[in-house]
Design an enzyme around this catalytic site. Sequence first.
Site, PDB file in Angstrom:
ATOM      1  N   PRO A   1       0.502  -2.268   4.310  1.00 15.58           N
ATOM      2  CA  PRO A   1      -0.644  -1.518   4.862  1.00 15.58           C
ATOM      3  C   PRO A   1      -0.834  -1.859   6.341  1.00 15.58           C
ATOM      4  O   PRO A   1      -1.248  -2.960   6.683  1.00 15.58           O
ATOM      5  CB  PRO A   1      -1.819  -1.998   4.019  1.00 15.58           C
ATOM      6  CG  PRO A   1      -1.402  -3.337   3.497  1.00 15.58           C
ATOM      7  CD  PRO A   1       0.081  -3.307   3.350  1.00 15.58           C
TER       8      PRO A   1
ATOM      9  N   ASP B   1       0.250  -6.427   9.166  1.00 15.57           N
ATOM     10  CA  ASP B   1       0.201  -6.202   7.727  1.00 15.57           C
ATOM     11  C   ASP B   1      -1.130  -6.739   7.205  1.00 15.57           C
ATOM     12  O   ASP B   1      -1.366  -7.946   7.224  1.00 15.57           O
ATOM     13  CB  ASP B   1       1.381  -6.934   7.068  1.00 15.57           C
ATOM     14  CG  ASP B   1       1.495  -6.663   5.573  1.00 15.57           C
ATOM     15  OD1 ASP B   1       0.497  -6.236   4.961  1.00 15.57           O
ATOM     16  OD2 ASP B   1       2.584  -6.903   5.012  1.00 15.57           O
ATOM     17  N   HIS B   2      -1.979  -5.824   6.727  1.00 12.29           N
ATOM     18  CA  HIS B   2      -3.325  -6.232   6.325  1.00 12.29           C
ATOM     19  C   HIS B   2      -3.333  -7.079   5.058  1.00 12.29           C
ATOM     20  O   HIS B   2      -4.365  -7.660   4.700  1.00 12.29           O
ATOM     21  CB  HIS B   2      -4.209  -4.997   6.143  1.00 12.29           C
ATOM     22  CG  HIS B   2      -5.624  -5.210   6.586  1.00 12.29           C
ATOM     23  ND1 HIS B   2      -6.219  -6.444   6.611  1.00 12.29           N
ATOM     24  CD2 HIS B   2      -6.566  -4.340   7.031  1.00 12.29           C
ATOM     25  CE1 HIS B   2      -7.466  -6.331   7.042  1.00 12.29           C
ATOM     26  NE2 HIS B   2      -7.697  -5.052   7.307  1.00 12.29           N
ATOM     27  N   ARG B   3      -2.207  -7.159   4.345  1.00  9.40           N
ATOM     28  CA  ARG B   3      -2.118  -8.065   3.209  1.00  9.40           C
ATOM     29  C   ARG B   3      -2.088  -9.511   3.679  1.00  9.40           C
ATOM     30  O   ARG B   3      -2.532 -10.427   2.964  1.00  9.40           O
ATOM     31  CB  ARG B   3      -0.859  -7.785   2.380  1.00  9.40           C
ATOM     32  CG  ARG B   3      -0.782  -6.409   1.742  1.00  9.40           C
ATOM     33  CD  ARG B   3       0.578  -6.211   1.089  1.00  9.40           C
ATOM     34  NE  ARG B   3       1.671  -6.346   2.053  1.00  9.40           N
ATOM     35  CZ  ARG B   3       2.972  -6.279   1.728  1.00  9.40           C
ATOM     36  NH1 ARG B   3       3.316  -6.077   0.458  1.00  9.40           N
ATOM     37  NH2 ARG B   3       3.899  -6.405   2.651  1.00  9.40           N
TER      38      ARG B   3
ATOM     39  N   VAL C   1      -2.726 -10.456   7.257  1.00 11.03           N
ATOM     40  CA  VAL C   1      -3.552 -10.718   8.436  1.00 11.03           C
ATOM     41  C   VAL C   1      -4.869  -9.964   8.299  1.00 11.03           C
ATOM     42  O   VAL C   1      -4.880  -8.739   8.148  1.00 11.03           O
ATOM     43  CB  VAL C   1      -2.826 -10.279   9.727  1.00 11.03           C
ATOM     44  CG1 VAL C   1      -3.659 -10.620  10.958  1.00 11.03           C
ATOM     45  CG2 VAL C   1      -1.436 -10.913   9.807  1.00 11.03           C
TER      46      VAL C   1
END
Length: 458
Positions: A252, A428-430, A432
């Site tokens: 994401p 990567d929002h997973r 960070v």
Amino acid sequence: MIKVFNLPDLGEGLTESEIVAWLVAPGDEVTLNQHIADVETAKAVVELPSPFAGVVRVLHQPAGVVVHVGEPIVSFDIGGAAEPDSAPTAEDAAPTPASGPALAEQREANLVGYGPAVESGGHPQRRARPGAAGTPVPAADQADQRVVAVTPAATSAGERPRSTPPVRSLARDLGIDLAAVTGTGRDGLITRDDVRTHVTESVPAPALHGAPESFPEQGAALGAAERETRSPIKSLRKLTAAAVVQSAFTAPHVTEFLTIDVTPTVELLDSLRADRRFADAGIGILAVVAKALCLAVGRTPAVNTRWDERAGEIVQFNHINLGIAAATPRGLLVPNIVDADRLDLRGLAAALATLTTAARAGTTTPTALSGGTITITNIGVFGIDAGTPILNPGEAAILAMGAIRSQPWEYRGQVALRKVLTLSLSFDHRLVDGEQGSRFLADIGSILADPARVLTMV
């Protein structure tokens, strides 16, 4: 004795490679490890060495054909010199059956560490680049025609035009025969400019006084061949497409932007160039941004991680292998600087120069293209201010740096003309969070806006 050399796995588990050019022809005598062909994988153009010393009997594949790992590409007679006028027979040149002692002999023909030969056919028909030299090779299941002796007109080392793999690739893409191009480089070497000049000179000038009836009517349909051009998807383009699709639909993405006044950094670079101790160091804005990124990673290590789905773990890297996105004649490459966090500014500049030279020359090795932990892409060289870069698969962040422009800017309570730069950070929002990504980007911006701030971060 005839030895058949099968295409080896040239690294990273690649399943196919394209034969860019043969440097030998049937009847040529070769030595062990002699450079016999240029082969293009999905990652790099590499030099293929001969695994035997002997005489070339048959080239099983022409230049321009994509060959699967384990398929025969060349046969050697290692039992003695061949007569100059003797032609290899089908019996001499045929690949040995994939069974018993013959299979063991085929396996011997693979380079050490490159994996075993493929024991069965089952590959789809090989794809030849449009306009490639040589006779098309039939599918592997057509056993009655499985061996083709290819003798291109200009494959011997003495007749082959002198050029580099990227230049040959450019000429192939443009449909240019290098034998018709005059080289202006050193010792007659054909350069990219020579190929482009040949294209320009080969196009006939339009008639200045053409009769009206010589032009097609408005809206007249073009022939199918004139409306589109098709080329196979292979090598680097195929790898790039797979990588960006995987990244875009797996991680994401979040992208943040920061526009900053980098006038102090520009002034720092000017002062370094004027200092004779650094005049030959080649330190530019990319090296400074790379150093700022390495320092900022130390304060926000989450951007230097990897999501391991299979193991259900987050991998924290305690080193920085800094990838640098590079546009090359072959397409996009991302070689990396190993342990970039251990280099000073001069060391980073030297590493960037080496990396760039190799990428442009087409000599980047597969090893240099793997193992990156975070990436920088410099879109500013194309005059672009900002973008939304896609993550390299397996990395948590990528930083895009835009063009430095002179713009009116608020400075000490007044409007002044300053040097302004926009940074774009995708992460990567997973791995960070928004706060972590924002702090990381702000740290880089602070260093570029005021290089003296580094003292407060180390």
